[in-house]
Structure formats: C-alpha cells, structure tokens
Design an enzyme around this catalytic site. Sequence first.
Site, PDB file in Angstrom:
ATOM      1  N   GLY D 155       0.822  -1.200   0.000  1.00 51.81           N
ATOM      2  CA  GLY D 155       0.000   0.000   0.000  1.00 51.81           C
ATOM      3  C   GLY D 155       0.859   1.254   0.000  1.00 51.81           C
ATOM      4  O   GLY D 155       2.085   1.210   0.160  1.00 51.81           O
ATOM      5  N   CYS D 156       0.186   2.387  -0.195  1.00 52.88           N
ATOM      6  CA  CYS D 156       0.898   3.659  -0.329  1.00 52.88           C
ATOM      7  C   CYS D 156       1.494   4.104   1.010  1.00 52.88           C
ATOM      8  O   CYS D 156       2.666   4.493   1.081  1.00 52.88           O
ATOM      9  CB  CYS D 156      -0.026   4.727  -0.888  1.00 52.88           C
ATOM     10  N   TYR D 157       0.707   4.052   2.077  1.00 48.02           N
ATOM     11  CA  TYR D 157       1.263   4.418   3.382  1.00 48.02           C
ATOM     12  C   TYR D 157       2.409   3.482   3.776  1.00 48.02           C
ATOM     13  O   TYR D 157       3.468   3.950   4.188  1.00 48.02           O
ATOM     14  CB  TYR D 157       0.177   4.397   4.458  1.00 48.02           C
TER      15      TYR D 157
END
Lengths: 354, 354, 354, 354
Positions: D155-157
């Site tokens: 994921g991005c985070y």
Amino acid sequence: MASRVKVAIVGASGYSGEELVRLLLAHPRVQLAAVTSRQYVGKSLAEVFPKFSQYATARALRFSEPDAAKLAKAAKVVFLALPHGVAAEFAVPLLKLGCRVIDLSADFRLNNAAVYKDFYNHDHPAPELLAKSVYGLPEVYRNKIKSAKLVASPGCYPTSILLPVLPLLRKGLVKPTGIIADSLSGVSGAGRKAEQDYLFVECNESVRPYGIPKHRHLSEIEQELTIAAGEPVVIQFTPHLIPVNRGILTTLYLAPEKHFADAKAMAALNEKVSACYQAAYAEEPFVRLLEGKALPDTKNVVGTNVIEIAWRLDARTGRLIVMSAEDNLVKGASGQAVQSLNILCGFPETAGLI
Amino acid sequence: MASRVKVAIVGASGYSGEELVRLLLAHPRVQLAAVTSRQYVGKSLAEVFPKFSQYATARALRFSEPDAAKLAKAAKVVFLALPHGVAAEFAVPLLKLGCRVIDLSADFRLNNAAVYKDFYNHDHPAPELLAKSVYGLPEVYRNKIKSAKLVASPGCYPTSILLPVLPLLRKGLVKPTGIIADSLSGVSGAGRKAEQDYLFVECNESVRPYGIPKHRHLSEIEQELTIAAGEPVVIQFTPHLIPVNRGILTTLYLAPEKHFADAKAMAALNEKVSACYQAAYAEEPFVRLLEGKALPDTKNVVGTNVIEIAWRLDARTGRLIVMSAEDNLVKGASGQAVQSLNILCGFPETAGLI
Amino acid sequence: MASRVKVAIVGASGYSGEELVRLLLAHPRVQLAAVTSRQYVGKSLAEVFPKFSQYATARALRFSEPDAAKLAKAAKVVFLALPHGVAAEFAVPLLKLGCRVIDLSADFRLNNAAVYKDFYNHDHPAPELLAKSVYGLPEVYRNKIKSAKLVASPGCYPTSILLPVLPLLRKGLVKPTGIIADSLSGVSGAGRKAEQDYLFVECNESVRPYGIPKHRHLSEIEQELTIAAGEPVVIQFTPHLIPVNRGILTTLYLAPEKHFADAKAMAALNEKVSACYQAAYAEEPFVRLLEGKALPDTKNVVGTNVIEIAWRLDARTGRLIVMSAEDNLVKGASGQAVQSLNILCGFPETAGLI
Amino acid sequence: MASRVKVAIVGASGYSGEELVRLLLAHPRVQLAAVTSRQYVGKSLAEVFPKFSQYATARALRFSEPDAAKLAKAAKVVFLALPHGVAAEFAVPLLKLGCRVIDLSADFRLNNAAVYKDFYNHDHPAPELLAKSVYGLPEVYRNKIKSAKLVASPGCYPTSILLPVLPLLRKGLVKPTGIIADSLSGVSGAGRKAEQDYLFVECNESVRPYGIPKHRHLSEIEQELTIAAGEPVVIQFTPHLIPVNRGILTTLYLAPEKHFADAKAMAALNEKVSACYQAAYAEEPFVRLLEGKALPDTKNVVGTNVIEIAWRLDARTGRLIVMSAEDNLVKGASGQAVQSLNILCGFPETAGLI
C-alpha cells in the site's frame, strides 16, 4: 551519446526552462550539453532540481553564466528561455556562431518591428532577424521549420487560439470579424517571479481577469489570423488567472460564414466544421479532436504536448463555440519547442514527447 | 428572542441550505425555528455542522422531516433550498397556510410555464403561482419584494450577469443583440452531490466548460434582459468549472450602441457608462463599482453578499467588456435570499449581511 | 462613534494586519483610528483592500508612516503586526506615551532574554519590558490581560499546541516528557512575502516539512508547557506547509501518566481526560471540544476565532493522541489579539468575534 | 508487438487502475491485452480516458467484464486493481489457470489470516495463498519477486514508512519501540469513490486526520517492521487528508539506539545513519536520498516512481526524524506494481518507469 545532437538552454531555471530540462533529459536523440542561469552558476541541475537527479546528466551538468561563445562550442541547437527583449541579445551572436536557435520568448514571433514596438513598448532589439525567423507552430509551418536557423516558438495563449481558429479561417467557414477568445490560464504562465500577485494565498481561491483589453500576445495572434484570413483580423482577447499550476482553457466565440436557419443547415455546417478539422489535424500527433459529448479539460492534457479541441454550434445564437485545452508549459511552450527541434533535426516529430 | 421573526429552512443540508443556516443563526432579527433534511432527521444542527455549535440554537434545533403544516406553525417565512421541481411541492401548501416563501430554486423565476418546460424538460409543477412570484433581485425588484408572498431568489449565474447588464440595457447604452457571458464558477455551484465529476481529484488542477450551449439559467437571464431591453434578448452563455470552492467570475462582451471612433468619443462613452452604473448602484450596499485599475477578483467577495463590477472599453474592437465577481453561495444564493427577507420583513436591508 | 475605543494598527498590510483590519472594522465597540504601512502611505484602506470599501472608515482612513507620537494621539490601544525585532521599536515609545500595546510578534512572548537570543539569533531589543508583558492566551492569562499594558499575543503554532496540552499537564494526566507536536500550516502563515518558496506554483500540489528540528516558536511553547508542568519541558515540533490559505492542524502524541492495561482502565482514563477538558474549556466561547466521532477539520474553523480539539486513546500503543484545528490568522493571530483587546477594555470577550 | 509480454488489468477504471493503464501503454516491453471494468463494458480505453487516445491500443482495446478464463487466455500477467476482499476472488482462478498475478489490494500482503481478520473485519477469502504470495517491495524482496506467482504489491502508506525505517531497524540504529508515523495523503488515496467526504468542496481548504488510531495498513506495516527488527513491533500511525491530488508525505519519529550526548556523538550517529541509507539505497533507481539542506516535497516525486528520503537528528530531544515523499499512485501503488512486473519478467527494473 556521441551520435546525439548537443543542445543547450539559456535561462534554464524558470518554469519553461525547467520544463525544457525535463523533456530534454529524457529525449532519446539529444544530449543536454549546457544550461545557464545567473542565479545558480556553479550548481548542478540535480542540486537545483532534485527531481532530476535520477539522470546522470543532471548530476554532472552545472549551470554556467550565459556566454554565447561557450554555448556555441558546446551545442548545435540553443533554446532561449528568457524574457522578451533579452532573448535577442543571445540570438544574434549565437546565429553568427552557427548555432540554430529556438527562442521561447516573443522576440522573433512578429514579422513587423513596428507592431513589436506598439505591443512591447520598446524598439525591437534585432529587427534584421525578423525576416529570417520562422513562427514555430509545427502544424502550420512544419516545412519552414525544417530549415530554419531561428525558430520563434509561439506563446501559450496564441497556440491555444491559433490551432482551433486557423483551419476555419483558411476554409472560410467563419468570419474573420468579431472573434472573441476568452482564456483561463494556470499560474505558471506568469513565470517563476517572486511577486506578490502570484503568491499562493493571492491566487488560491481566486479567479481574476487581467491584462485587458490589449494583451501583448494579441500581436502574434492577429498576425497569424490575418495571414490565414487573407485580410486584417482584430480580435477580442481576455486572459484570466485561475488557481491551477498548469493549463490553458480557451473558449472561442466565432460567427459562421453561413447562417444555419434550421436543423438541417446546422447539421450540414457541423459536418463541414468536422471535415475541416479532420483535414487539418487527423494526422497530427499532438492535436486531439474530441468527438461525441466530450469537452476539453486541462487535466487531460497537463504534462503532455497535446492540445484538445471541441466545438458546438448554437442554434439559438447562430454562433460556433470552439474550446481548446493545452498545458501552457508543454504545447504552450517547451514541448512545442522540442517538437520544432525534432523537425529541425530530422527526428521523428514525437521523439521525447510521448 | 420573542420579537424576532421565526424562519424555517427546507433542505438545510445542501451548500445553499448550510449557508442560509450560517447567515440566519447570526441574523439579529430572526429566529431560526425549523430546519429540515431527510438525511439528518433527528440530529441537531450542531451535530451535523459542528462549526455552528457555538450557537445555542444550533445545539437545540434538530432536523425534521419536511412537513408543510408543522413548518407553517413554526415559522412565518420559509426558505426553500431544494432542487427545482421539488420546491414547488412545498411552496403550494406553505403559501396556502399563510407563510411567506423565499424559494432558492428555479421553480418560480420564470413568468412563463412554456419556457420552463423548454429549459427544464418537464411541466411546471404549479404554473398558477408564476404570476404571483417576484423575481428576488433586490436591486431591481425591491418594491415588489416588500409585499411578495413568494420570492423566487435568482440563480448564481443570472445574478452575476443581470446586475452588470441591466442598467446598460435600460439606458440603451449597449445593443441587446450579440451579448456573450463567459462565466467561471466554483465547485459548490454544483451542490453537495456525491457525483464522480465533483470529486476533489476530478476538479483540482482542472478547468472545463460544461452545459453548453443551452444552460438552464439562460431562461431567467433572457427573461430579465428582455424586460430591460423592451425587446427579445437571446444571449450566449458559457459556464466553466474552476477549482475554487466559491465564487463566480463573469466576463461580458457587449456592443455599445454608439461607436467610438476616437479617444474623445471613447472618453465620452466611458463617462456615460460610469454615470449609468453610478445612478444604478451608488447607493446599493451590495454592489461595489471598481474604479481605477482594479478588476474583480472572487477572493474579494467570497463570504460576503457583495458583487464587484468593473468595465473597460476596447478601442481596438469597439466593445465594452464588463466583469463581475460574486460569491455564488451568498449574493448568488443565500445572501441574496436573506436580503429579500430583510426587505420583506421591513428590516434594514443589510441586517445580518455585513 | 464617540464612545468607541480608538485603536490603531502598525503594519496593517500583511496578512495578520489585514485580518485585524477586517475584525476591527466590524467590531461594535472600537473605532479604527489609524493604520500604518510604509508601502501604502497616503492610500486609503479601501484603495488597498477594495473588499473593505463597504465601510465608511475604510474609505476615509489612509495609511500613514508609523510614528509613535501620532499613533499615541490617535489611539488608546495599538496593535503591532510587525516582524519580530521590529515590534519592540514601537512598543517602547508607545508604552511611554501611555498607549496599551497588543503585539502580534514574538518580541514579548518570552520571559527570558537569553532564550530569545538562543532562538532568534539577536539580542532582545527591549529586555526590560519582558517582565511587564503578559502572554496573551486568554484561556490561560485572562486575569493578567485585564490590566496589562503590553500583551504579547501568542503565535499560531503555539496556540494550536498549548490549548490542547496545558490542561492535561496541569492535571498531571500526561507526562511532560516525550511530547511530539506535528503541525500542518496553511501558506498565509509565511506572511505576505514575495518569496519564491511561497509562489502558488511552488505550494500548490506540494506538501513539505520545514524549519526542523528547532523552530523559533518552540521557545514560547516550551516556556508555557514548563510553567504548566512545573518542570522543564522540551518537545519535538515539526511544522509542515500544506496548500491551503488558512488553517493549522496539529496532531499531538502524548504519554498518559497512568498506563491503561485493559478496556476498563482505558475508559476510566478517557473519562478523566474528558473531565479535564470540560473543566478547562466548557465555558470558553472559543474552544470547541469535539465529542463522538468528529475529528478536527480546518475547514470548520477557518474565518472564526474557534479552536477545535478532539482526542483518542490508543489501546495498542498506550498513547493519547490529541488533535486541534484553528485558523492561523484568527485564533492563531488577529482574532486572539482582538480577544485580548476585549478583555483589556472590559468588553464582552466575544465582541466582534462571533 | 509479438515479443511483448501480454498483460491485463482487472479494475482499470479506478485511480490505481488508470495509472496502471498510463504506465503500461507507454511500457516498451509489454502489450496491454485486456482491461476490465463493470461500469464501462464495451467502451474503449480512449472513450473513457480521452487522454490516452494517442495510443492505438487505447483506441482499440475495450473494457470487458472480468472473466478469469478469458483473462488467462489474453494475458500472461494480470494486475488486480480491486478493493480488498474482491481481489482474492480473481487471484484464485487466475493462478490456477497459470497466470502470474500482481495484486494491488491488501488481500495477500499479510502472512497471517488472523491478523487479516483483526484488521479487515472479515475472514480471509483465500488463506491458502498467503504463504505463496510475495510482498512486492522490490527494494526488500527483489529476489523473491523474480519467481513469484502472486505478488502482493504494498500500500501507499506502508511504502512511505517501510522504505525509510527498515534499514535503520535492520542495522539496529533505532529502537523498535515507540515509533510514530505521521502521514499526509493526497485525496486520490481514497479512490474514485463518489462519496460526499471526497467532494472538491469538502477537501479543498481542509486538512483533517482520519482513521485513527487503528488504520488497516498498520497490519502490513507492523508485519514488515517486525521481520526487520526480529521482535514484535507496534507503531503509532496517523493518516491525514490534505488537498492535493497525489502524494504522501510521512514524518517518522524514531529513537536512536544510542544517545548522543554531545555534538561529536551526534556527528558520529549521523554518519552511521548516512552509511546505513547509502548501503541500502545508493544503487536503488527509485530511492532518492536527500543530502544537504533539502527536505522531501511531494511535488518533486509526483508522476514518478521515486521516493525521497531525508533525516535530521535533534540534539534537543535525542530523536531521529526521518521524512519521506512519494506519489501514492506510482511508488505507492501502480509504479511499484510495474517495478515488480519488470523484475518478474526479467526486464530492466526501470523499464517504462523513467
């Protein structure tokens, strides 16, 4: 990189200059050999613009003082990304030294030094070059660009107006009188100038007209429209500043030569407009004619060299409304300049641009 | 708060409704007595809009189902902040029950049910009320609003176009033909609708025209322009969506009745335009005529009930360019509705608005 | 306006100064009697800020050179909206001439001239006044402000950190060690400075930390936390610049004094935190404690003098997370200064602020 | 295009899907052979996304219903850009049919089905695949990705937190306890969902925390940190929504294993951190370690697959502050997935990404 063409950018730290850097670093056929910026002399491209540091060239290449002799040694083609009036100072010696020059300023876009003075409020700095420069709108002057020594790359507003209007004028589909161009420009159009008017807080949540009624870009717009129409054209042009980084959206109000009294006449005219645009642009890699219900949107062109064009006939008013969207820093400036470079060097016209 | 006038809002959770809540909570002469929203029935204003929780009324007042009988008991004046077509359903019973109604929708702005059908694509839901409603543009219809039972508060685009153009048309300073209005609107104009087109990512860094060439608001614009001109007026209107929350900037292209061949004639005409606007608006608390070099900027009107107007004559094209800026949710919607409330109730017209 | 208190603003053309103008023009108990700005000497407030031209005072009042003697004649209370270091130059003579001074700069916020020098890198320009000035956080120093001659109005970041943390520290609910404040500020916090970093294009579509790890505001933050804790407090503070005009969102990471090993202990602690905040702020007109699921959002406080506070206990990490939102130009600057004015003059504390 | 690898995208109309389309259309080694979207079945890519219409593939390729058998026939590698829970439905049959799958959802990122249930609130739909999937962070799992049948792209985070923290934990330079990650995300992170919270007007001029204290992404973050530390790691993570289209800025608060009591110790530690990052990332094409005064800025990474990392030691608090910036849709999603594709197919890792 021996077989690559060496190019230089004078004034590489403004927005157009930075965009040229971006495009030329990634260009498969050129080597960025020199960049100048008085402000950053001695610093590498990667230091000033960390985002380019993935490129070895950006880590190695340092900003230098602009010096025509050194530039001419370093590069075959020189881009000038300078304010008007200043660009001519470099164009003259560079041309003498055998460079080909692609100028992004307004200095060589006009054929007539008197018009220049009227719109720019000072004498033209090198009027003898006006006859030699080619207006760098590839969709119109491709053949002349091929052999040009000096390309005067068009401004962002002019590109957004000329590409939609020229084919219609040439075909006589619209009247050359009463044309109105209402344009909305992102803030990068104002350049990287530390002026209060362009601070974030002054631009964000703000929309405003400016520079009316006699914006400088009118001079080149009307020059090219006049050529296409075969008679003098004077237009209304209203630029507005809107809170986006990039993008110009132009809405054009045009009067068709033939009235369309009924639905049938309207359909016929619509067909003609469509055919006119298809003939002009179907093969153009950077003009996107929108069909169906789609309308131009700057978000669909930002970062690309594409201009989007759509049109609507209005049965109620008898007008033809044409809309265009482009990235003011790409098709409106640096991308178009690279397109001219490609033509000039015999590269595929889309090299480094798709 | 016994001596305050009790008011209600039907549809208080959209952007116009929320703005009405903001203005009416702070209004010194009214008591917000009822708010409805099907979505939020049972919740207090403060729960749905924490920013209003400083007001005791916002903590106490709960959203209810819209019910004409209850509303009529609770309030003397009812604001309708509903979609067109739906507003009429509430206006009819509320008027019968003796309420005065200020409708922010398009339902009662037109005098003619056929025009309504032409532009809104359905039969008018209560044509018998059209003759009784007053178009709620206080600068034009102040006297009629005083005694109106039903005020049809104008739309945001119409206000931005009518206030600048009406005085010129009435004085015969511009031709009623060929008028073009190019408008730029913030995204709140689209309402609080969960539609993909209005997502942040779709609107930010985007500028786009929409709804051309026959936007619904044209019907009321042309109706009022026609009245002012004394002859049928058809205009060109192009709305654009720009990435600001609030604000409309309209640029108007007008043809002066008299040509101005030289600087002297231009100065004379400029004088006339200035005198015309001064006569119309010098005493108006919510119209700001810009003098000197200033041009309208939405950031100078956002959050206020003011419309800014400036103009320029263009010696090159012979046109008169007029520009206006307003907050689409205040002067373009809820503020103007409160202005009508003030007139209707005999309050100072600026009560709660400055 | 004879019975109104006359006030002046030195430095009225920056963002804080302009916001003071906005608040004071609308304030029911004061008369704005003088405004200074070297840049705009001779121009009226309405000329420089057309948006204020609805006020007669704004049309009449002209910017003057800052001159202590004239200011002291014109006004009883003088606001200083100047850079640090410069404010003291005016405070000294104005106080001697009998004015009461509300300073929005950092010059008089610290009790200790050595700390000032450590953080601001120059000697304090008027150290003798440090003992006399009152830190203008009304929720904490209301009584001292009443009789203060010199109010040092807190900075925007400090307000966003101190109001949430002080009550917890005073009650011993959180440890004074290891506190982290992560803040996000709108661009107006940088002031109306024509610097490249704050151009629209440089800030829009950009998020970045800055000024770490030793931001100047830490000095006043730690001074006040130290007083509340009764022992030296050193905190971590990271400001970030985000693309909004106004607003500060601060997220605070705190360690509760007592571990909460299970759900019951957590509920008990939550109860204590809630009680602590209620005791501190339930009666405060400008502190909004969010209950239920709501979290702070700058858009709910922009334009108002309110700070929103919410908190969450994290069972996984044992931390207490507190979040606050305020308008950096209102509660974080000019609104808070007006709040102090109200206290100082014996007006209702909310006068001109709701 | 015979020698190109055929790929397909399931769920090509969301933001990650659209970004995959952009990258894969321009990729020199692949052929985009199928795209699915229930919403747009039958429409061409160019119709739905006019900006891609310059590509012949975009004009020819039409959205189809997602059908595993057809996809397996059309493509060797299938990207899943679907919500969690749904992705597994397609991964299972596609793997059986011999495709290699790169999943952008959270479905296969965790090793442990119980943790999945704890964070995603439903049973894992295909727990038997968890042991076979490879966490697609190329800088960490490059070798495993080479031969993976199923890549679970992070994921991005998580990417914005793991890349900066993992090397420090592995080298034992920071404590595995007390880690805080404070993240700021652009709105595209929420997906192309027509929800009121993500409307332009709700996000613009707004900053807000959300999803605290137990965001779903914590599960994969802590899993990977735990592996690196060799002991269980629990961290604090606070996401915030900020008004930019793209970009994540993460600020990390870390405790160095060794205290640095004086400037010399601090310099030594700084050296170690620098060496640690150089060892980990000097050769990585998509990690940019910022030297000197530069700090991460999302505008320098948007549109690229690069993550910027910088750090500062704070002598006052003894902490190590590490900051990262990435484009949530590129390095945080689709770019990283293409990076895995390149590894998987034996292409140069930067193919189609620079």
